[in-house]
Design an enzyme around this catalytic site. Structure first.
Site, PDB file in Angstrom:
ATOM      1  N   MET A 186     -45.059 -26.161  12.867  1.00  0.00           N
ATOM      2  CA  MET A 186     -45.203 -24.728  13.101  1.00  0.00           C
ATOM      3  C   MET A 186     -44.936 -23.850  11.876  1.00  0.00           C
ATOM      4  SD  MET A 186     -43.601 -24.634  16.951  1.00  0.00           S
ATOM      5  CE  MET A 186     -44.011 -22.927  17.277  1.00  0.00           C
ATOM      6  N   ASP A 242     -36.134 -15.051   8.478  1.00  0.00           N
ATOM      7  CA  ASP A 242     -36.124 -16.255   7.658  1.00  0.00           C
ATOM      8  C   ASP A 242     -37.375 -16.366   6.800  1.00  0.00           C
ATOM      9  OD1 ASP A 242     -33.708 -17.328   8.475  1.00  0.00           O
ATOM     10  OD2 ASP A 242     -34.599 -18.240  10.257  1.00  0.00           O
TER      11      ASP A 242
END
Length: 437
Positions: free
Chosen positions: A343, A121
């Protein structure tokens, strides 16, 4: 590039079974490299990322026998290590982020492991330092070819156990180090280890193969090295990210949905976090029942009355993979919520597509977004969009299923990377969705 056409605005009803956990499967499949004996794995999801890894293992020389849907036998007794130096391996490995986890098992068993810089991703920087610092701590030498973007670790004299404090509680990093350490000489202690259910499952599997791993489920793992591992049988957990996705789908479409066989004890804060948005979640045995929210759902506030803030954190905190779902669900809630993605700095950038659909979202910075819910007084508008990654893709699909009119989502290969046969499963509960080649 594949496309979905979705006719939204319909209530759904029925039962849906979550697939096997993608993130666990990627770890478990790499662990078959640790033994020459047969390993049977059940409940493997039939998704692009997992199938790519199975193909990579087959090219490496792993003998693979499919027994039935989701069940395979793997035997790594005659590996072709020359494949690791081939152009084909560079192509295979660079297309899948999970390929990084073959390095630990290969290093443990054969004293060397290589990997091209892995893909995955596009959600911001995802460092590999934890993996390689762990290998170096165990006595491996490290090299990186910048020109070819190729990593290598070697330990011709074997690995030696050591105490290490991880800089971050990386799930894949911890898994890779654990797989490297199980046959290292002496004792390895890993502090600040990840303790996600996926990692717990990996450790339980390795122990069933003859490893000696203590502290499973905590952030302090103690591993006594053994000389070899044997075969085993392992069943992968249901995918908790998919479970959270179906909870969000039920709320957004005001649908009555039962999610079956969810392994409640492994869901952590997922049910609690969705309840903070006012979603009713009933436990029925090992199933989750979501009633139709015909009157909507209301965001809770903190005890002092301040705005609800939902953020991600390492396990047992709320998983970052579901923040995109939470954000979409909040667009139709009664009340406001601050979503804080700590994150990954690029994971919230898909909100512009939701804003185009009429959602009230303020993107504060790359990590934070404030959502002002519509309370279903106005529905999202159908539109055409492109899926940027797995989790944003499923979130946009949920938004499209709730929006009145026909939406189009391009680049659905991103969704297929993480969700098995999704259109057929959604159709089974009444969704109007078609795949266009």
């Amino acid at each position: 590039m594949g496309t979905f056409q979705i006719e939204g605005g319909h209530q759904l009803q029925g039962k849906i079974q979550p697939q096997g956990a993608k993130n666990e499967a990627l770890q478990i499949l790499c662990a078959v490299l640790l033994t020459s004996e047969e390993v049977r794995i059940n409940n493997i999801p039939d998704i692009i990322d997992v199938n790519k890894l199975i193909g990579l293992l087959e090219n490496l020389g792993v003998k693979i026998q499919k027994l039935g849907k989701g069940s395979y036998i793997f035997k790594s007794d005659a590996l072709n290590l020359d494949y690791l130096q081939s152009e084909q391996f560079k192509k295979d490995g660079s297309g899948l982020r999970g390929s990084i986890m073959i390095v630990g098992p290969l290093l443990s068993r054969f004293g060397k492991g290589y990997i091209p810089k892995p893909g995955g991703d596009k959600i911001g920087r995802r460092r590999l330092d934890t993996h390689f610092e762990g290998f170096i701590n165990l006595g491996a030498s490290f090299r990186y070819n910048k020109e070819e973007r190729f990593y290598g670790v070697e330990a011709p004299n074997g690995l030696k156990g050591k105490y290490m404090l991880l800089e971050e509680a990386s799930v894949t990093g911890t898994a890779n180090i654990v797989m490297a350490a199980v046959m290292a000489e002496g004792t390895t202690t890993i502090y600040n280890a990840a303790c996600e259910p996926y990692l717990q499952q990996l450790c339980k599997m390795l122990n069933s193969m003859g490893a000696k791993i203590g502290g499973v489920g905590s952030n302090l793992l103690v591993i006594e090295g053994v000389t070899e591992l044997g075969g085993c049988e392992h069943t992968i957990l249901p995918d908790m990210i998919e479970i959270g996705s179906w909870i969000g789908l039920a709320a957004m479409t005001k649908s009555e949905i039962t999610i079956t066989n969810v392994r409640w004890e492994m869901l952590g804060l997922i049910p609690t976090t969705f309840k903070k948005l006012g979603i009713t979640i009933e436990r029925r045995g090992d199933d989750i029942f979501i009633p139709a929210h015909n009157d909507g759902y209301e965001v809770q506030s903190f005890i002092d009355g301040s705005i609800m803030n939902i953020s991600d954190a390492p396990w047992p905190g709320f998983t970052p993979d579901l923040l995109s779902i939470i954000l979409v669900v909040a667009t139709q809630a009664r009340g406001s919520v601050l979503i804080h993605q700590k994150m990954f700095e690029s994971r919230l950038f898909f909100v512009d597509k939701l804003i185009d659909m009429g959602a009230k979202i303020i993107l504060c910075d790359p990590h934070r977004a404030t959502v002002i819910g519509h309370d279903f007084h106005s529905s999202l508008k159908a539109t055409t969009m492109t899926s940027p990654d797995i989790r944003a893709g499923i979130s946009l699909l949920i938004a499209a299923l709730s929006a009145k009119g026909t939406s189009t989502i391009h680049n659905i290969e991103q969704i297929d990377r993480g969700y098995e046969d999704i259109e057929a499963r959604l159709k089974s509960i009444g969704a109007k969705i078609e795949r266009i080649a």
